[in-house]
Design a protein around this motif. Structure first.
Motif, PDB file in Angstrom:
ATOM      1  N   TYR A  55       0.795  -1.192   0.054  1.00  0.00           N
ATOM      2  CA  TYR A  55       0.181  -0.204   0.152  1.00  0.00           C
ATOM      3  C   TYR A  55       0.868   1.213  -0.120  1.00  0.00           C
ATOM      4  CZ  TYR A  55      -3.225   3.516   1.692  1.00  0.00           C
ATOM      5  OH  TYR A  55      -4.007   4.696   1.880  1.00  0.00           O
ATOM      6  N   ALA A  56       1.859   1.333   0.741  1.00  0.00           N
ATOM      7  CA  ALA A  56       2.815   2.623   0.958  1.00  0.00           C
ATOM      8  C   ALA A  56       3.552   2.654  -0.310  1.00  0.00           C
ATOM      9  CB  ALA A  56       3.687   2.259   2.108  1.00  0.00           C
ATOM     10  N   ARG A  57       3.963   1.580  -0.859  1.00  0.00           N
ATOM     11  CA  ARG A  57       4.810   1.539  -2.176  1.00  0.00           C
ATOM     12  C   ARG A  57       3.966   2.241  -3.278  1.00  0.00           C
ATOM     13  NH1 ARG A  57       8.084  -4.081  -2.217  1.00  0.00           N
ATOM     14  NH2 ARG A  57       9.544  -3.630  -0.287  1.00  0.00           N
ATOM     15  N   VAL A  58       2.652   1.731  -3.225  1.00  0.00           N
ATOM     16  CA  VAL A  58       1.631   2.111  -4.529  1.00  0.00           C
ATOM     17  C   VAL A  58       1.629   3.889  -4.075  1.00  0.00           C
ATOM     18  CG1 VAL A  58      -0.647   2.334  -5.152  1.00  0.00           C
ATOM     19  CG2 VAL A  58       0.520   0.020  -4.688  1.00  0.00           C
ATOM     20  N   SER A  59       1.417   4.208  -2.763  1.00  0.00           N
ATOM     21  CA  SER A  59       1.223   5.751  -2.615  1.00  0.00           C
ATOM     22  C   SER A  59       2.555   6.516  -3.112  1.00  0.00           C
ATOM     23  CB  SER A  59       0.824   5.729  -1.129  1.00  0.00           C
ATOM     24  OG  SER A  59      -0.209   5.009  -0.785  1.00  0.00           O
ATOM     25  N   GLU A  60       3.645   5.861  -2.676  1.00  0.00           N
ATOM     26  CA  GLU A  60       4.950   6.500  -3.161  1.00  0.00           C
ATOM     27  C   GLU A  60       5.133   6.624  -4.639  1.00  0.00           C
ATOM     28  OE1 GLU A  60       9.741   5.783  -2.407  1.00  0.00           O
ATOM     29  OE2 GLU A  60       8.209   4.880  -1.380  1.00  0.00           O
ATOM     30  N   VAL A  61       4.616   5.513  -5.415  1.00  0.00           N
ATOM     31  CA  VAL A  61       4.757   5.507  -7.023  1.00  0.00           C
ATOM     32  C   VAL A  61       3.634   6.725  -7.502  1.00  0.00           C
ATOM     33  CG1 VAL A  61       4.363   4.575  -8.875  1.00  0.00           C
ATOM     34  CG2 VAL A  61       5.596   3.465  -7.339  1.00  0.00           C
ATOM     35  N   GLN A  62       2.570   6.835  -6.853  1.00  0.00           N
ATOM     36  CA  GLN A  62       1.506   8.035  -7.333  1.00  0.00           C
ATOM     37  C   GLN A  62       2.159   9.274  -7.141  1.00  0.00           C
ATOM     38  OE1 GLN A  62      -2.001   6.212  -5.131  1.00  0.00           O
ATOM     39  NE2 GLN A  62      -2.720   7.293  -6.829  1.00  0.00           N
ATOM     40  N   GLU A  63       3.031   9.347  -5.886  1.00  0.00           N
ATOM     41  CA  GLU A  63       3.529  10.624  -5.631  1.00  0.00           C
ATOM     42  C   GLU A  63       4.635  10.920  -6.515  1.00  0.00           C
ATOM     43  OE1 GLU A  63       5.031  10.460  -1.556  1.00  0.00           O
ATOM     44  OE2 GLU A  63       3.002  10.491  -0.841  1.00  0.00           O
ATOM     45  N   ASP A  64       5.452   9.871  -7.077  1.00  0.00           N
ATOM     46  CA  ASP A  64       6.554  10.263  -8.014  1.00  0.00           C
ATOM     47  C   ASP A  64       5.688  10.642  -9.336  1.00  0.00           C
ATOM     48  OD1 ASP A  64       8.567   9.390  -6.330  1.00  0.00           O
ATOM     49  OD2 ASP A  64       8.306   7.416  -7.108  1.00  0.00           O
ATOM     50  N   LEU A  65       4.766  10.143  -9.703  1.00  0.00           N
ATOM     51  CA  LEU A  65       4.064  10.496 -10.858  1.00  0.00           C
ATOM     52  C   LEU A  65       3.546  11.884 -10.774  1.00  0.00           C
ATOM     53  CD1 LEU A  65       1.851   7.083 -11.364  1.00  0.00           C
ATOM     54  CD2 LEU A  65       3.576   7.975 -12.905  1.00  0.00           C
ATOM     55  N   ASP A  66       3.100  12.298  -9.863  1.00  0.00           N
ATOM     56  CA  ASP A  66       2.679  13.690  -9.421  1.00  0.00           C
ATOM     57  C   ASP A  66       4.085  14.738  -9.536  1.00  0.00           C
ATOM     58  OD1 ASP A  66      -0.086  13.199  -8.828  1.00  0.00           O
ATOM     59  OD2 ASP A  66       0.254  13.135  -6.876  1.00  0.00           O
ATOM     60  N   ARG A  67       5.159  14.033  -9.238  1.00  0.00           N
ATOM     61  CA  ARG A  67       6.255  14.948  -9.280  1.00  0.00           C
ATOM     62  C   ARG A  67       6.683  15.179 -10.569  1.00  0.00           C
ATOM     63  NH1 ARG A  67       7.809  11.367  -4.717  1.00  0.00           N
ATOM     64  NH2 ARG A  67       7.656  12.420  -2.839  1.00  0.00           N
ATOM     65  N   VAL A  68       6.456  14.171 -11.397  1.00  0.00           N
ATOM     66  CA  VAL A  68       6.911  14.340 -12.975  1.00  0.00           C
ATOM     67  C   VAL A  68       6.080  15.663 -13.328  1.00  0.00           C
ATOM     68  CG1 VAL A  68       6.583  13.530 -15.277  1.00  0.00           C
ATOM     69  CG2 VAL A  68       7.342  11.960 -13.268  1.00  0.00           C
ATOM     70  N   LEU A  69       4.842  15.870 -13.045  1.00  0.00           N
ATOM     71  CA  LEU A  69       4.116  17.113 -13.618  1.00  0.00           C
ATOM     72  C   LEU A  69       4.744  18.405 -12.962  1.00  0.00           C
ATOM     73  CD1 LEU A  69       1.486  17.931 -15.122  1.00  0.00           C
ATOM     74  CD2 LEU A  69       0.285  17.673 -13.021  1.00  0.00           C
ATOM     75  N   ILE A  70       5.014  18.284 -11.818  1.00  0.00           N
ATOM     76  CA  ILE A  70       5.689  19.388 -10.837  1.00  0.00           C
ATOM     77  C   ILE A  70       7.124  19.753 -11.666  1.00  0.00           C
ATOM     78  CG2 ILE A  70       6.856  19.949  -8.941  1.00  0.00           C
ATOM     79  CD1 ILE A  70       4.696  18.564  -7.227  1.00  0.00           C
ATOM     80  N   PHE A  71       7.824  18.756 -11.942  1.00  0.00           N
ATOM     81  CA  PHE A  71       9.050  19.058 -12.696  1.00  0.00           C
ATOM     82  C   PHE A  71       8.839  19.657 -14.170  1.00  0.00           C
ATOM     83  CE2 PHE A  71      11.253  15.681  -9.808  1.00  0.00           C
ATOM     84  CZ  PHE A  71      11.902  16.939  -9.182  1.00  0.00           C
ATOM     85  N   LEU A  72       8.025  19.308 -14.694  1.00  0.00           N
ATOM     86  CA  LEU A  72       7.791  19.697 -16.115  1.00  0.00           C
ATOM     87  C   LEU A  72       7.138  21.198 -16.235  1.00  0.00           C
ATOM     88  CD1 LEU A  72       6.461  16.521 -17.786  1.00  0.00           C
ATOM     89  CD2 LEU A  72       8.912  17.660 -18.063  1.00  0.00           C
ATOM     90  N   TYR A  94      13.346  13.259 -20.686  1.00  0.00           N
ATOM     91  CA  TYR A  94      13.728  12.493 -19.317  1.00  0.00           C
ATOM     92  C   TYR A  94      12.609  12.481 -18.464  1.00  0.00           C
ATOM     93  CZ  TYR A  94      16.089  11.710 -14.963  1.00  0.00           C
ATOM     94  OH  TYR A  94      16.735  10.989 -13.847  1.00  0.00           O
ATOM     95  N   HIS A  95      12.015  13.322 -18.327  1.00  0.00           N
ATOM     96  CA  HIS A  95      10.893  13.227 -17.074  1.00  0.00           C
ATOM     97  C   HIS A  95       9.810  12.271 -17.805  1.00  0.00           C
ATOM     98  CE1 HIS A  95      12.902  16.374 -15.398  1.00  0.00           C
ATOM     99  NE2 HIS A  95      12.579  15.788 -14.005  1.00  0.00           N
ATOM    100  N   ILE A  96       9.394  12.379 -19.113  1.00  0.00           N
ATOM    101  CA  ILE A  96       8.461  11.501 -19.604  1.00  0.00           C
ATOM    102  C   ILE A  96       8.858   9.905 -19.509  1.00  0.00           C
ATOM    103  CG2 ILE A  96       7.276  10.806 -21.964  1.00  0.00           C
ATOM    104  CD1 ILE A  96       6.044  13.478 -20.796  1.00  0.00           C
ATOM    105  N   GLU A  97       9.960   9.792 -19.800  1.00  0.00           N
ATOM    106  CA  GLU A  97      10.675   8.534 -19.529  1.00  0.00           C
ATOM    107  C   GLU A  97      10.591   7.870 -18.138  1.00  0.00           C
ATOM    108  OE1 GLU A  97      14.067   8.136 -22.855  1.00  0.00           O
ATOM    109  OE2 GLU A  97      14.655   9.025 -20.996  1.00  0.00           O
ATOM    110  N   VAL A  98      10.807   8.839 -17.157  1.00  0.00           N
ATOM    111  CA  VAL A  98      10.468   8.557 -15.710  1.00  0.00           C
ATOM    112  C   VAL A  98       9.051   7.875 -15.609  1.00  0.00           C
ATOM    113  CG1 VAL A  98      10.482   9.565 -13.404  1.00  0.00           C
ATOM    114  CG2 VAL A  98      12.349   9.645 -14.999  1.00  0.00           C
ATOM    115  N   PHE A  99       8.258   8.812 -15.998  1.00  0.00           N
ATOM    116  CA  PHE A  99       6.784   8.652 -16.261  1.00  0.00           C
ATOM    117  C   PHE A  99       6.293   7.326 -16.601  1.00  0.00           C
ATOM    118  CE2 PHE A  99       2.314   8.944 -17.407  1.00  0.00           C
ATOM    119  CZ  PHE A  99       1.689   9.650 -16.451  1.00  0.00           C
TER     120      PHE A  99
END
Length: 252
Positions: A55-72, A94-99
């Motif tokens: 559950y925590a790992r899923v939440s963390e990946v969701q936060e990473d996906l949100d960070r991609v938008l912030i970086f872009l 680079y950030h799209i690849e991360v996404f």
């Protein structure tokens, strides 16, 4: 309530199970603040903790996906980046690849969480879609059905991720059209060189600037929309999966 909305009550019930299984563990004679105390938990506690891990790992990946938008949204330190061969196109790439990679990671985590919730006993490496579908107690579950729909919705991204990971391929025709004239304009300014009339005619500087802004805007919209869909799927997945967790934990 909308099934894709975040169910605070359900999440609260799940966390109550976690907290209850932790009570008194610090009073155990083998408890240590400097070591992992998972082995001291009851079977109910171990089950709840194992599920929470995913559950925590899923939440963390969701936060990473949100960070991609912030970086872009920002291209900071433009001068520094461009001096080090990082322009807006490569920064975005680079950030799209991360996404792409994080979407694939999320898919894997949802499958692993199902394995844990239903106590299927598969190793992480063997927790594949085919093996999950063969288990009679999970193959017709809403949890697995949501994962199937998630895969279908993001199949184009998963394929793009596989091409990128295993073949080094990144497909983006728009960036391919922009990056060459952008590089020529940048290098001409850097070395005080004259731009040929052909380039001025093919893509004037004001057209290039417009296309760069449009390029960035479209990528932001694409990521924002994808993240909205991700949130709906994850919320729906948790809404149908956590009741199983609470029910199973209650029987231990």
């Amino acid at each position: 309530m909308d099934g894709t909305a975040f169910d605070k009550v359900l999440i609260g019930q799940f966390f109550n199970v976690l907290h209850e299984t932790q009570k008194g563990i610090d009073k155990h004679p083998d408890f240590s603040y400097s070591k992992n105390n998972h082995h001291l938990l009851s079977e109910r506690g171990k089950y709840a903790q194992n599920v929470f891990k995913y559950y925590a790992r899923v939440s963390e990946v969701q936060e990473d996906l949100d960070r991609v938008l912030i970086f872009l949204r920002r291209f900071p330190l433009k001068k520094f980046y461009e001096e080090n061969n990082v322009d807006l196109i490569s920064y975005t790439k680079y950030h799209i690849e991360v996404f792409f990679h994080k979407i694939n990671t999320l898919l894997d985590l949802l499958k692993l969480m199902v394995n844990q919730v239903y106590e299927l006993g598969l190793t992480d490496r063997k927790c594949t879609w085919d093996k999950l579908c063969k288990h009679t107690n999970v193959k017709d579950s809403p949890s697995l059905k949501i994962i199937e729909y998630f895969h279908k919705s993001f199949e184009h991204i998963i394929e793009a991720r596989n091409l990128n990971t295993h073949r080094g391929i990144y497909k983006d025709p728009e960036s391919d059209e922009i990056k060459i004239p952008m590089m020529i304009y940048r290098e001409s300014e850097k070395f005080n060189m004259e731009i040929g009339e052909d380039l001025h005619m093919a893509m004037p500087k004001f057209v290039l600037d417009y296309r760069l802004k449009k390029f960035k805007k479209e990528k932001l919209k694409y990521i924002a929309n994808a993240n909205d869909v991700v949130t709906q799927y994850v919320n729906l997945f948790m809404n149908v999966t956590l009741p199983i967790v609470i029910q199973t934990a209650g029987k231990k």
